[in-house]
Design an enzyme around this catalytic site. Structure first.
Site, PDB file in Angstrom:
ATOM      1  N   ALA A 182       0.895  -1.371   0.108  1.00 14.40           N
ATOM      2  CA  ALA A 182      -0.032   0.130   0.052  1.00 14.40           C
ATOM      3  C   ALA A 182       0.866   1.407  -0.092  1.00 14.40           C
ATOM      4  O   ALA A 182       0.427   2.278  -0.201  1.00 14.40           O
ATOM      5  CB  ALA A 182      -1.086   0.023   1.156  1.00 14.40           C
ATOM      6  N   LEU A 220       2.397   2.483   2.422  1.00 11.51           N
ATOM      7  CA  LEU A 220       2.103   3.327   3.599  1.00 11.51           C
ATOM      8  C   LEU A 220       3.294   3.951   4.489  1.00 11.51           C
ATOM      9  O   LEU A 220       2.938   4.826   5.349  1.00 11.51           O
ATOM     10  CB  LEU A 220       1.300   2.410   4.474  1.00 11.51           C
ATOM     11  CG  LEU A 220      -0.082   1.918   4.181  1.00 11.51           C
ATOM     12  CD1 LEU A 220      -0.795   0.827   5.142  1.00 11.51           C
ATOM     13  CD2 LEU A 220      -1.151   3.021   3.982  1.00 11.51           C
ATOM     14  N   PHE A 275       6.030   6.220   5.109  1.00  6.34           N
ATOM     15  CA  PHE A 275       6.956   7.261   4.401  1.00  6.34           C
ATOM     16  C   PHE A 275       8.412   6.931   4.940  1.00  6.34           C
ATOM     17  O   PHE A 275       8.632   6.875   6.209  1.00  6.34           O
ATOM     18  CB  PHE A 275       6.490   8.490   4.824  1.00  6.34           C
ATOM     19  CG  PHE A 275       7.185   9.725   4.384  1.00  6.34           C
ATOM     20  CD1 PHE A 275       7.443   9.951   3.046  1.00  6.34           C
ATOM     21  CD2 PHE A 275       7.532  10.714   5.091  1.00  6.34           C
ATOM     22  CE1 PHE A 275       8.154  10.945   2.588  1.00  6.34           C
ATOM     23  CE2 PHE A 275       8.386  11.770   4.733  1.00  6.34           C
ATOM     24  CZ  PHE A 275       8.644  12.193   3.377  1.00  6.34           C
ATOM     25  N   ASN A 285      10.451   4.546   4.170  1.00  4.19           N
ATOM     26  CA  ASN A 285      10.848   3.344   3.868  1.00  4.19           C
ATOM     27  C   ASN A 285      10.939   2.870   2.398  1.00  4.19           C
ATOM     28  O   ASN A 285       9.637   2.947   1.863  1.00  4.19           O
ATOM     29  CB  ASN A 285       9.799   2.332   4.682  1.00  4.19           C
ATOM     30  CG  ASN A 285       9.854   0.930   4.093  1.00  4.19           C
ATOM     31  OD1 ASN A 285      10.493   0.640   3.343  1.00  4.19           O
ATOM     32  ND2 ASN A 285       9.366   0.029   4.902  1.00  4.19           N
ATOM     33  N   GLU A 286      11.819   3.119   1.634  1.00  7.19           N
ATOM     34  CA  GLU A 286      11.805   3.118   0.217  1.00  7.19           C
ATOM     35  C   GLU A 286      11.119   2.021  -0.589  1.00  7.19           C
ATOM     36  O   GLU A 286      10.480   2.127  -1.564  1.00  7.19           O
ATOM     37  CB  GLU A 286      13.064   3.780  -0.402  1.00  7.19           C
ATOM     38  CG  GLU A 286      13.474   5.076   0.201  1.00  7.19           C
ATOM     39  CD  GLU A 286      14.609   5.522  -0.296  1.00  7.19           C
ATOM     40  OE1 GLU A 286      15.612   4.994  -0.806  1.00  7.19           O
ATOM     41  OE2 GLU A 286      15.002   6.879  -0.114  1.00  7.19           O
ATOM     42  N   ALA A 287      11.377   0.916   0.051  1.00  9.42           N
ATOM     43  CA  ALA A 287      10.713  -0.220  -0.559  1.00  9.42           C
ATOM     44  C   ALA A 287       9.317  -0.210  -0.604  1.00  9.42           C
ATOM     45  O   ALA A 287       8.724  -0.634  -1.401  1.00  9.42           O
ATOM     46  CB  ALA A 287      11.312  -1.654   0.281  1.00  9.42           C
ATOM     47  N   ASN A 333       9.557  -4.935  15.517  1.00 10.47           N
ATOM     48  CA  ASN A 333       8.696  -3.636  16.038  1.00 10.47           C
ATOM     49  C   ASN A 333       7.596  -3.909  16.942  1.00 10.47           C
ATOM     50  O   ASN A 333       6.916  -2.679  17.142  1.00 10.47           O
ATOM     51  CB  ASN A 333       8.202  -2.848  14.635  1.00 10.47           C
ATOM     52  CG  ASN A 333       9.088  -2.736  13.607  1.00 10.47           C
ATOM     53  OD1 ASN A 333       9.136  -2.937  12.703  1.00 10.47           O
ATOM     54  ND2 ASN A 333      10.363  -1.922  13.975  1.00 10.47           N
ATOM     55  N   GLU A 354       9.966   2.327  18.232  1.00  9.97           N
ATOM     56  CA  GLU A 354       9.798   1.414  17.421  1.00  9.97           C
ATOM     57  C   GLU A 354      10.172   0.054  17.615  1.00  9.97           C
ATOM     58  O   GLU A 354      10.586  -0.875  17.038  1.00  9.97           O
ATOM     59  CB  GLU A 354      10.590   2.037  16.024  1.00  9.97           C
ATOM     60  CG  GLU A 354       9.951   3.264  15.378  1.00  9.97           C
ATOM     61  CD  GLU A 354       8.703   3.065  14.477  1.00  9.97           C
ATOM     62  OE1 GLU A 354       8.583   2.207  13.810  1.00  9.97           O
ATOM     63  OE2 GLU A 354       7.715   3.896  14.521  1.00  9.97           O
ATOM     64  N   HIS A 410      14.965   2.574  10.186  1.00  5.26           N
ATOM     65  CA  HIS A 410      15.037   1.908  11.716  1.00  5.26           C
ATOM     66  C   HIS A 410      16.595   1.691  11.639  1.00  5.26           C
ATOM     67  O   HIS A 410      17.339   1.136  10.650  1.00  5.26           O
ATOM     68  CB  HIS A 410      14.462   0.680  11.752  1.00  5.26           C
ATOM     69  CG  HIS A 410      12.908   0.534  11.790  1.00  5.26           C
ATOM     70  ND1 HIS A 410      11.991  -0.361  11.269  1.00  5.26           N
ATOM     71  CD2 HIS A 410      12.118   1.305  12.792  1.00  5.26           C
ATOM     72  CE1 HIS A 410      10.739   0.016  11.743  1.00  5.26           C
ATOM     73  NE2 HIS A 410      10.844   1.138  12.469  1.00  5.26           N
ATOM     74  N   ASP A 460      18.016  -1.173  12.483  1.00  9.81           N
ATOM     75  CA  ASP A 460      18.262  -2.617  12.238  1.00  9.81           C
ATOM     76  C   ASP A 460      18.365  -2.665  10.601  1.00  9.81           C
ATOM     77  O   ASP A 460      18.657  -3.736  10.101  1.00  9.81           O
ATOM     78  CB  ASP A 460      17.301  -3.414  12.724  1.00  9.81           C
ATOM     79  CG  ASP A 460      15.977  -3.459  12.180  1.00  9.81           C
ATOM     80  OD1 ASP A 460      15.673  -2.897  11.135  1.00  9.81           O
ATOM     81  OD2 ASP A 460      14.953  -4.224  12.470  1.00  9.81           O
ATOM     82  N   CYS A 496      13.776  -8.078  10.568  1.00 14.41           N
ATOM     83  CA  CYS A 496      12.342  -7.376  11.038  1.00 14.41           C
ATOM     84  C   CYS A 496      11.300  -8.332  11.230  1.00 14.41           C
ATOM     85  O   CYS A 496      10.733  -8.251  12.200  1.00 14.41           O
ATOM     86  CB  CYS A 496      11.887  -6.798   9.684  1.00 14.41           C
ATOM     87  SG  CYS A 496      12.924  -5.508   9.038  1.00 14.41           S
TER      88      CYS A 496
HETATM   89  O1  SUG Z   1       7.254   0.009   9.473  1.00  8.92           O
HETATM   90  N1  SUG Z   1       6.671  -1.558   6.145  1.00  8.92           N
HETATM   91  C1  SUG Z   1       7.249  -1.433   7.569  1.00  8.92           C
HETATM   92  C2  SUG Z   1       8.429  -2.335   7.656  1.00  8.92           C
HETATM   93  C3  SUG Z   1       9.122  -2.595   9.015  1.00  8.92           C
HETATM   94  C4  SUG Z   1      10.526  -3.145   8.907  1.00  8.92           C
HETATM   95  N2  SUG Z   1      10.779  -3.528  10.410  1.00  8.92           N
HETATM   96  C5  SUG Z   1      12.327  -3.323  10.474  1.00  8.92           C
HETATM   97  N3  SUG Z   1      12.882  -2.689  10.105  1.00  8.92           N
HETATM   98  N4  SUG Z   1      12.293  -3.735  11.901  1.00  8.92           N
HETATM   99  C6  SUG Z   1       7.579   0.106   8.355  1.00  8.92           C
HETATM  100  O2  SUG Z   1       7.903   0.692   7.304  1.00  8.92           O
HETATM  101  C7  SUG Z   1       4.840  -1.228   4.564  1.00  8.92           C
HETATM  102  C8  SUG Z   1       3.313  -1.420   4.556  1.00  8.92           C
HETATM  103  C9  SUG Z   1       2.796  -1.006   3.367  1.00  8.92           C
HETATM  104  O3  SUG Z   1       3.311  -0.112   2.507  1.00  8.92           O
HETATM  105  O4  SUG Z   1       1.990  -1.535   3.019  1.00  8.92           O
HETATM  106  C10 SUG Z   1       5.425  -1.091   6.379  1.00  8.92           C
HETATM  107  O5  SUG Z   1       4.765  -0.936   6.929  1.00  8.92           O
END
Ligand code: SUG
Length: 447
Positions: free
Chosen positions: A19, A21, A23, A25-27, A110, A174, A250, A252, A371
């Site tokens: 989704a 969701l 911001f 988190n580039e992936a 998290n 987190e 994060h 990690d 994660c």
């Molecule tokens: O919080 N992604 C999570 C990934 C969490 C990774 N956890 C650690 N690094 N420990 C986040 O950014 C994406 C959901 C979406 O876009 O559908 C998301 O929530």
């Protein structure tokens, strides 16, 4: 039996989708609205758990949270039948619908911060669920997390549960993704390192400018107080704001540790040389000799680290004292990272083996091997007091594998979230899961 660490991995839920969701988190941003495969996602996570259990590690499973959160839709003004609410939300606010369907509880690093009994004043294990308050979809997790943890770690002789911190950025928390614990052995007193992105009370020049710093110093300090940690055994380090702006949302994503080993990029922390020198001295006073494996930018750039998730790996200890680095498949495919692993890491000999896992479904949302797991260090009595039915063995693996096959879809788009069938399928699946794991009524639809 001396102490050991248990990995609690989150089972990926049946509504896993992309989704965009999160911001910063580039992936997550890059893969938004891609068609997901929840069945494959759950299988990939389960295969990693099985492989670690087969290596002789203690491996446990945490159930997904119940989705969608319908009462939240009503709270936000959507009215009428469930189906009508879902359709309205899809039309007016698809991001909200996605948030209420998000399977983000899979990333259990998290879920909480955990302090083992060897570190705490009352010699009990302390848990604080993370409030994850910088992201709407993630802040919704804390309530179920607390409920599930209280069910799994019930015995008050051993376990203490705190509520999540207040849901404001001042206390943005987190969980274990920003927490490292150094020790000589798991049941020995350790030094807990809290890595924060931002402080509200300290005058600071350096904060990220593009992306949010999710963890605050004030949250980390509150947790250290709540858990009754000795000030001598606590350290607060600031993440390098420059790397947060490059997608290190994060800690990690750029450092990982196990026992006395720290595996980190040279740009992970602010004033890195100085703070690692201080940390080394602090650990020495506790008779822990810190072994730092620091990766230079010249060999692996921050961008390569973020793309490959080299540091979102698990360092696991085997009974014979050797260590294995558990990496995502993407780390093998990145040339710079692959060269570093072959020519430097393995030659250095602190880490004896490397093992790769295909976790692509989770990775595309920014969630690598580390994660997906929460570490809990325990002694033999504490281990015996944990709800027993969540430990992965061959029988549970077969049961969970079949359960996923029975209930999970192999494709899910944002549009599918309005399908009333998805809601009932999910409910049936989770109802059955609570029976497999003998968890009783942990979901709202069951109470
Ligand atoms: O919080 N992604 C999570 C990934 C969490 C990774 N956890 C650690 N690094 N420990 C986040 O950014 C994406 C959901 C979406 O876009 O559908 C998301 O929530």
């Amino acid at each position: 039996m001396s102490g050991f660490e248990i990995n609690f991995d989150g089972l990926v839920g049946p509504t896993h989708h992309y989704a965009g969701l999160a911001f910063g988190n580039e992936a997550s941003f890059k893969h938004r609205h891609l068609i997901s495969n929840p069945r494959l996602a759950a299988q990939q996570g389960l295969e990693k758990m099985k492989a670690l259990a087969d290596l002789g590690l203690k491996q446990a499973v945490l159930p997904p949270h119940h989705r969608p959160i319908l009462p939240e839709l009503h709270r936000l003004g959507f009215q009428g039948s469930d189906h009508h609410c879902l359709e309205q939300a899809y039309q007016d606010a698809p991001q909200i619908l996605s948030a209420l369907y998000s399977a983000s509880s899979m990333w259990t690093a998290n879920a909480a911060t955990v302090s083992p009994s060897a570190d705490t004043q009352d010699q009990k294990i302390h848990f604080t669920p993370a409030n994850l308050c910088l992201n709407y979809h993630r802040h919704l997790e804390q309530y179920s997390t607390e409920k599930i943890f209280k069910r799994i770690f019930q015995d008050e002789n051993y376990f203490v549960h705190h509520h999540a911190l207040p849901n404001v950025p001042l206390f943005g928390d987190e969980g274990a993704a920003n927490h490292l614990r150094f020790c000589q052995d798991y049941d020995q007193a350790g030094v807990e390192v809290f890595v924060y992105g931002k402080s509200f009370s300290q005058k600071q020049q350096h904060t990220p400018t593009q992306y949010p710093a999710r963890q605050s110093l004030e949250a980390s300090q509150a947790i250290a107080r709540l858990h009754g940690l000795n000030a001598k055994n606590v350290c607060f380090l600031q993440q390098n704001p420059e790397v947060i702006d490059q997608g290190v949302f994060h800690n990690d994503v750029i450092s990982v540790n196990n026992k006395n080993v720290l595996f980190t990029h040279e740009k992970a922390f602010l004033n890195q040389d100085q703070v690692l020198k201080q940390l080394t001295e602090q650990l020495q006073q506790q008779s822990i000799s810190l072994n730092i494996i620091q990766v230079p930018e010249q060999l692996v750039s921050v961008q390569d680290a973020v793309n490959s998730y080299l540091f979102n790996s698990q360092i696991i200890s085997h009974p014979n004292g050797t260590m294995t680095l558990v990496l995502p498949e993407e780390a093998r495919q990145n040339q710079a990272v692959w060269n570093y692993l072959q020519q430097h890491l393995l030659a250095e000999k602190t880490i004896d083996n490397i093992q790769f896992f295909n976790l692509r479904e989770s990775m595309q949302n920014g969630g690598g091997p580390a994660c997906l797991r929460l570490r809990v260090a325990v002694n033999a009595q504490e281990y015996a007091a944990i709800h027993p039915h969540i430990f992965l063995n061959d029988h549970l693996f077969i049961q969970l594998h079949a359960w996923i096959e029975r209930h999970y879809r192999d494709r899910l788009s944002i549009h599918d979230l309005i399908d009333p069938q998805l809601m009932s399928e999910t409910q049936t699946a989770l109802d059955e899961l609570t029976q497999i794991l003998a968890l009783g009524a942990i979901y709202s639809f069951q109470t």
